[in-house]
Design a protein around this motif. Sequence first.
Motif, PDB file in Angstrom:
ATOM      1  N   SER A 127      21.972  33.047  25.163  1.00 17.72           N
ATOM      2  CA  SER A 127      22.246  34.047  24.124  1.00 17.72           C
ATOM      3  C   SER A 127      22.771  35.341  24.733  1.00 17.72           C
ATOM      4  N   SER A 128      22.129  35.787  25.826  1.00 18.94           N
ATOM      5  CA  SER A 128      22.569  37.020  26.494  1.00 18.94           C
ATOM      6  C   SER A 128      23.962  36.854  27.086  1.00 18.94           C
ATOM      7  N   LEU A 129      24.221  35.666  27.645  1.00 15.56           N
ATOM      8  CA  LEU A 129      25.529  35.401  28.248  1.00 15.56           C
ATOM      9  C   LEU A 129      26.628  35.413  27.191  1.00 15.56           C
ATOM     10  N   LEU A 130      26.376  34.792  26.044  1.00 17.20           N
ATOM     11  CA  LEU A 130      27.363  34.781  24.965  1.00 17.20           C
ATOM     12  C   LEU A 130      27.660  36.194  24.487  1.00 17.20           C
ATOM     13  N   PHE A 131      26.607  37.002  24.333  1.00 15.33           N
ATOM     14  CA  PHE A 131      26.801  38.386  23.902  1.00 15.33           C
ATOM     15  C   PHE A 131      27.637  39.158  24.918  1.00 15.33           C
ATOM     16  N   ALA A 132      27.344  38.949  26.215  1.00 12.58           N
ATOM     17  CA  ALA A 132      28.098  39.638  27.273  1.00 12.58           C
ATOM     18  C   ALA A 132      29.566  39.216  27.253  1.00 12.58           C
ATOM     19  N   ILE A 133      29.827  37.918  27.026  1.00 11.86           N
ATOM     20  CA  ILE A 133      31.207  37.427  26.982  1.00 11.86           C
ATOM     21  C   ILE A 133      31.945  38.025  25.799  1.00 11.86           C
ATOM     22  N   ILE A 134      31.270  38.122  24.657  1.00 13.17           N
ATOM     23  CA  ILE A 134      31.906  38.693  23.468  1.00 13.17           C
ATOM     24  C   ILE A 134      32.277  40.150  23.698  1.00 13.17           C
ATOM     25  N   VAL A 135      31.352  40.932  24.250  1.00 10.40           N
ATOM     26  CA  VAL A 135      31.625  42.351  24.512  1.00 10.40           C
ATOM     27  C   VAL A 135      32.749  42.494  25.535  1.00 10.40           C
ATOM     28  N   ALA A 136      32.666  41.705  26.622  1.00  8.18           N
ATOM     29  CA  ALA A 136      33.694  41.789  27.663  1.00  8.18           C
ATOM     30  C   ALA A 136      35.065  41.389  27.132  1.00  8.18           C
ATOM     31  N   THR A 137      35.105  40.378  26.270  1.00  7.43           N
ATOM     32  CA  THR A 137      36.379  39.934  25.685  1.00  7.43           C
ATOM     33  C   THR A 137      36.960  40.993  24.767  1.00  7.43           C
ATOM     34  N   LEU A 138      36.109  41.632  23.980  1.00 11.11           N
ATOM     35  CA  LEU A 138      36.575  42.726  23.121  1.00 11.11           C
ATOM     36  C   LEU A 138      37.196  43.844  23.943  1.00 11.11           C
ATOM     37  N   VAL A 139      36.507  44.244  25.011  1.00 16.44           N
ATOM     38  CA  VAL A 139      37.011  45.324  25.868  1.00 16.44           C
ATOM     39  C   VAL A 139      38.307  44.896  26.547  1.00 16.44           C
ATOM     40  N   HIS A 140      38.316  43.681  27.094  1.00 16.33           N
ATOM     41  CA  HIS A 140      39.477  43.166  27.822  1.00 16.33           C
ATOM     42  C   HIS A 140      40.695  43.044  26.923  1.00 16.33           C
ATOM     43  N   THR A 141      40.484  42.640  25.672  1.00 14.95           N
ATOM     44  CA  THR A 141      41.597  42.366  24.762  1.00 14.95           C
ATOM     45  C   THR A 141      42.105  43.609  24.055  1.00 14.95           C
ATOM     46  N   TYR A 142      41.207  44.524  23.710  1.00 12.46           N
ATOM     47  CA  TYR A 142      41.593  45.625  22.830  1.00 12.46           C
ATOM     48  C   TYR A 142      41.437  47.021  23.450  1.00 12.46           C
ATOM     49  N   VAL A 143      40.792  47.127  24.606  1.00 14.34           N
ATOM     50  CA  VAL A 143      40.541  48.459  25.165  1.00 14.34           C
ATOM     51  C   VAL A 143      41.187  48.631  26.533  1.00 14.34           C
ATOM     52  N   ILE A 144      40.706  47.904  27.523  1.00 18.65           N
ATOM     53  CA  ILE A 144      41.213  48.090  28.886  1.00 18.65           C
ATOM     54  C   ILE A 144      41.126  46.778  29.644  1.00 18.65           C
ATOM     55  N   GLN A 145      42.120  46.516  30.497  1.00 21.02           N
ATOM     56  CA  GLN A 145      42.203  45.241  31.212  1.00 21.02           C
ATOM     57  C   GLN A 145      42.478  45.490  32.686  1.00 21.02           C
ATOM     58  N   PRO A 146      41.783  44.798  33.585  1.00 23.64           N
ATOM     59  CA  PRO A 146      42.104  44.914  35.012  1.00 23.64           C
ATOM     60  C   PRO A 146      43.408  44.192  35.326  1.00 23.64           C
ATOM     61  N   PHE A 147      44.108  44.694  36.323  1.00 19.84           N
ATOM     62  CA  PHE A 147      45.435  44.164  36.637  1.00 19.84           C
ATOM     63  C   PHE A 147      45.704  44.422  38.121  1.00 19.84           C
ATOM     64  N   THR A 148      46.387  43.508  38.780  1.00 19.44           N
ATOM     65  CA  THR A 148      46.689  43.633  40.210  1.00 19.44           C
ATOM     66  C   THR A 148      48.187  43.755  40.428  1.00 19.44           C
ATOM     67  N   ILE A 149      48.591  44.629  41.350  1.00 18.45           N
ATOM     68  CA  ILE A 149      50.006  44.771  41.697  1.00 18.45           C
ATOM     69  C   ILE A 149      50.369  43.721  42.740  1.00 18.45           C
ATOM     70  N   PRO A 150      51.242  42.729  42.379  1.00 16.39           N
ATOM     71  CA  PRO A 150      51.562  41.657  43.317  1.00 16.39           C
ATOM     72  C   PRO A 150      52.834  41.887  44.132  1.00 16.39           C
ATOM     73  N   THR A 151      53.728  42.794  43.686  1.00 12.42           N
ATOM     74  CA  THR A 151      55.015  42.969  44.356  1.00 12.42           C
ATOM     75  C   THR A 151      55.273  44.444  44.642  1.00 12.42           C
ATOM     76  N   SER A 152      56.317  44.699  45.407  1.00 12.64           N
ATOM     77  CA  SER A 152      56.611  46.064  45.856  1.00 12.64           C
ATOM     78  C   SER A 152      57.652  46.763  44.998  1.00 12.64           C
ATOM     79  N   SER A 153      57.882  46.323  43.767  1.00 15.11           N
ATOM     80  CA  SER A 153      58.959  46.888  42.951  1.00 15.11           C
ATOM     81  C   SER A 153      58.702  48.348  42.583  1.00 15.11           C
ATOM     82  N   LEU A 154      57.431  48.766  42.554  1.00 18.32           N
ATOM     83  CA  LEU A 154      57.098  50.175  42.295  1.00 18.32           C
ATOM     84  C   LEU A 154      56.474  50.813  43.528  1.00 18.32           C
ATOM     85  N   GLU A 155      56.880  50.335  44.696  1.00 19.52           N
ATOM     86  CA  GLU A 155      56.340  50.822  45.961  1.00 19.52           C
ATOM     87  C   GLU A 155      56.379  52.345  46.036  1.00 19.52           C
ATOM     88  N   LYS A 156      55.339  52.900  46.618  1.00 18.39           N
ATOM     89  CA  LYS A 156      55.053  54.339  46.757  1.00 18.39           C
ATOM     90  C   LYS A 156      54.299  54.861  45.536  1.00 18.39           C
TER      91      LYS A 156
END
Length: 516
Positions: A127-156
């Motif tokens: 139950s706790s895990l499902l609640f955590a997934i729901i909250v995390a999904t809401l934040v990830h989808t509608y508020v803020i998402q982590p992202f990694t820079i894979p290439t140097s196109s915006l280098e500097k």
Amino acid sequence: MTAFQWFVFFLLLQVIHFLGTWKLYVAAGRQRWEAAIPVYNSIVLMKIIGRPTWWTLLLFIPIINLIMFPVIWVETLRSFGKRSSLDTFLGIATFGFYIYYINYTQQLNYVADRNLNAENQTASTVSSLLFAIIVATLVHTYVIQPFTIPTSSLEKSLLVGDFLFVSKMNYGARVPMTAVALPMVHDSIPLTKSKSYLNWPQLPYLRLPSFQKIKNCDIVVFNWPVDTVYKFRDNSGRKADKPIDKKSNYVKRCVGIPGDSLQIKDGIVYINGQLLALPERAKPQYSYKIALDGKTPIDFEFLFKDMNVTDGAGFTSEKRDTLFVSALTTASVERLKNVPGITSVTREIAKGVEDGIFPHINKWNRDNFGPIYIPQEGKSVKIDLNNLSFYSRIITEYEKNKLEIKGSDIYINGIKTNTYSFKQDYFWMMGDNRHNSEDSRYWGYVPEDHVVGKPVFIWMSWDTNGKGFGKIRWERLFTTVGGDGQPQSYFKIFLFLLAAFFVGEYFWNKRKANKA
């Protein structure tokens, strides 16, 4: 699916719900018609299973509802005494249709005052895990998402190995268009690399209200419009037609906004006839040839490392008197000009026609391009066979019209025309590393419905060439992406606040213990 098709689909779901649950509603002391009224039936169901009314909202949020549906199926079964592990398995495995069997074949004994607490530690953990997934999904989808820079196109500005937080709210959070997908993953399941979504059904494009509009020079995360790669960085040659929100994520600088006229002259961007004014943090880079006197020894390895030159460099002649460097800023060029043994530093400017340049009319190259018009929603343009290549993908792929050419005439959706009105805004995205960036110069406009969000914060920066703790670029931790002036790290402030939180929590718990 169109909005009308979704409406029909929604009504069909209501019919399915009514046929499978109306006897349950009656057994719980409600009226059978209450199972048939859209939305209201969900509110009543929450009362029947003893759950809060606001859960109804979660049933209508894409992706979140995929997690909530199994929960509601199980809760409904338990409200009528079906609490065994087999009942739970059948409820989920049959996608809720096990409730049909209960509704029509079993004696219905409604448990009005059932215990809503978890029966054991395992159930509590789930139950706790499902609640955590729901909250995390809401934040990830509608508020803020982590992202990694894979290439140097915006280098500097952004370095390979930067870990970003991308705000979905600044430009308006986009409601997921892919209705059936695993939460918090993109186009593939980690480790397995198998597809994480179903192509059908697709929701119509919808974006929540925004805090700001995209401006010239904003750094933007978006879905790569021409992505048909079967798996990102897969060289198998297989292609896939991906939904918009499952196309690969790219990050570039928006140099042209809707309504702008854009031109590139000798690698310099002009907007509406004026030189594009880049912010201080932007450091455009170009390729250069460095001529040497052939006599003075120069430690280029140390020199380039000290200047933080990360892209390729190499000699272009057997005499080793000419060095080619693919990415240098203006500041680096000025420094090199003062190094003994270097006789000249000359910027490389593409000449003639270059293959693969949008709109593929064999006319321009990456450094000399345009002028072109960047489409704006509601605006109309004249179209003919001479300029149709600029807009054909917009007409057919992005705005889903049927385009036909008969002789010298153009037909859209079967109607002969010489104008076209755009249904959404478009943007022109480019990398600061001008000669090492696959961007709009090669594949054209970025539609508004492809915009993901705005990078706002670098929370970690990892240098794969470093050693030990040197792999962490400490000066980049907790720095903002936008803003005026040079980046400033807020890492020390973060550590102070984190320490203050734990100290405060310790004394708060100690005070509560003393009162008890």
